[in-house]
Design a protein around this motif. Structure first.
Motif, mmCIF file in Angstrom:
data_model
loop_
_atom_site.group_PDB
_atom_site.id
_atom_site.type_symbol
_atom_site.label_atom_id
_atom_site.label_comp_id
_atom_site.label_asym_id
_atom_site.label_seq_id
_atom_site.Cartn_x
_atom_site.Cartn_y
_atom_site.Cartn_z
ATOM 1 N N ASP A 1 0.449 4.015 1.461
ATOM 2 C CA ASP A 1 -0.060 4.958 2.593
ATOM 3 C C ASP A 1 0.773 4.947 3.899
ATOM 4 O OD1 ASP A 1 -1.096 2.536 3.409
ATOM 5 O OD2 ASP A 1 -3.229 3.232 3.537
ATOM 6 N N ASP B 1 0.712 -1.208 0.015
ATOM 7 C CA ASP B 1 -0.150 0.082 0.047
ATOM 8 C C ASP B 1 0.893 1.274 0.225
ATOM 9 O OD1 ASP B 1 -2.249 -1.582 0.004
ATOM 10 O OD2 ASP B 1 -2.919 -1.038 2.005
ATOM 11 N N GLN C 1 1.034 2.237 5.583
ATOM 12 C CA GLN C 1 0.538 1.309 6.565
ATOM 13 C C GLN C 1 1.174 0.046 6.834
ATOM 14 O OE1 GLN C 1 -3.733 1.710 5.747
ATOM 15 N NE2 GLN C 1 -3.935 1.489 7.943
#
Ligand code: GDD
Ligand code: MN
Length: 379
Positions: A111, A109, A113
């Motif tokens: 982001d 991902d 995370q």
């Protein structure tokens, strides 16, 4: 065609000027503020490995592509695919991976995370042989899912895991993981059978393999989102539904979706008719009668979809019964998501008609998307 690609063990450091050993695919939508920090983290984590990162951005309004290109101008390891007029995590991953010439592709991902420091371990485990796929899991010893934003997310996640586990050919404690790595050649081999509509690309990969994949689960933490917001919420589902409807005016799949939705509408009529007859004739209480009507309507929907919507992939014999059972489980989840999301919207003061309508639409889209992937699998 062999079931498994025999991989010539590639060196960790690529040939100078040649393809890197590892392509890191980052599907992204509105992740502009996360791009530079993410690349810095990859750079730190992958020291000593010939890597590249491939951002696949669906023309994010926040200008994610511009930011990736800005960095790419300084750093040849950074690439960007900008897709216009398309949305979707799974198809973004597929396109990114298919644009790679590296020995291995990882999906992560954008982001922050996922814990990118797990990448070198995943790579060396695959290079050592013995595994086809390395998956970062929040549910093995040492992993955790603290970053899931709400109780609702935990419920959805646990439910999805349970559902997937019941029907998977291999053991995966985190089948919803969006962080994994595999040989690029294996990805290419499986790509033909992938259902790009599905939003769970890992599940799709595992289900597409003829021989069960040998999976290594790597414990990983799931961090809080650094900036921006999750797209895997009700809104994405709504957009997804809208996208499907949109495509009606041009594509092939949408016809299926319409057929599916029409069958669903017919199912409601059947449900009410059965209920009406039972009310008149049976001594059972409302609850049991409602349950019977639900089961009849589901079986009816399943068979009609099997004969009409999925005529070309019609299930027969033992696969018919397995399909029916799966269909009922999937629709059960669809109903839970429908009610849950409508409830949340209603609590946020959306009018009941809109909240109810959106809930129902999400239910249909879910039933459609998941049954397309799990019940009637294109082979
Ligand atoms: N290109 C593209 N197109 N990228 C997308 C899209 C899209 O339509 N939707 C989301 N992404 C990107 C996001 O920008 C992010 O980099 C990544 O895909 C994951 O999306 P999030 O919106 O952050 O998802 P999440 O954090 O809620 O879900 C994650 O955890 C789930 C498990 O709970 C993902 O890893 C899921 O795959 C995973 O199932
Ligand atoms: Mn996320």
């Amino acid at each position: 065609m062999p079931d498994r690609i025999t991989q010539v063990e590639p060196p960790t450091v690529g040939r100078p000027g040649g393809a890197p050993v590892l392509s890191v695919i980052v599907p992204c939508f509105n992740e502009r503020p996360n791009v530079a920090p993410m690349i810095a983290k990859l750079d730190a984590a992958l020291a000593g490995i010939a890597w590249e990162v491939i951002y696949v951005d669906d023309n994010s309004p926040d200008g994610t592509t511009l930011e990736v290109r800005r960095i790419a101008q300084q750093d040849g390891r950074v690439r960007c695919i900008r897709r216009i007029g398309r949305r979707g995590l799974a198809s973004a991953v597929i396109e990114g991976a298919l644009s790679s010439s590296a020995a291995y592709v990882a999906v992560i991902d954008g982001d922050l995370q996922h814990d990118e420091s797990r990448l070198p371990f995943m790579l060396s485990a695959l290079q050592a042989g013995g595994y086809d796929l390395a998956v970062a899991s929040r549910h093995v010893e040492g992993g955790d899912s603290a970053g899931l934003s709400s109780r609702w997310r935990h419920m959805l996640s646990d439910g999805g895991i349970w559902l997937a586990q019941a029907f998977l050919p291999v053991r995966l404690t985190d089948p919803m993981s969006g962080f994994f790595m595999l040989p690029r050649t294996l990805f290419e081999e499986l790509a033909r059978s992938l259902n790009g509509q599905g939003f769970k690309i890992l599940l799709d990969l595992v289900l597409s393999s003829h021989a069960p994949l040998r999976v290594l689960e790597v414990p990983a933490r799931f961090r809080e989102r650094a900036a921006g917001e999750s797209k895997m919420d009700a809104l994405v589902m709504i957009q997804f539904g809208g996208l499907l409807l949109d495509k009606v005016f041009g594509g092939l799949l949408p016809l299926r979706f319409f057929s599916f939705a029409l069958v669903g509408a017919l199912g409601i009529v059947i449900h009410l008719s059965v209920l009406a007859v039972l009310r008149e004739t049976s001594p059972l209480g409302f609850e049991s009668e409602q349950a019977i009507a639900t089961l009849v309507a589901m079986a009816f929907n399943f068979e009609l979809n099997n004969v009409i919507t999925y005529r070309d992939q019609r299930l027969r014999g033992p696969r018919l019964w397995r399909g029916l059972l799966l269909f009922m489980v999937v629709c059960g989840f669809g109903a839970v998501a429908n009610v849950g999301i409508a409830q949340v919207l209603y609590e946020r003061h959306t009018t009941w008609t809109v909240a109810g309508g959106i809930g129902a639409m999400i239910g249909v889209v879910w039933n459609y998307a998941v049954s397309a992937t799990l019940v009637w699998r294109a082979r």
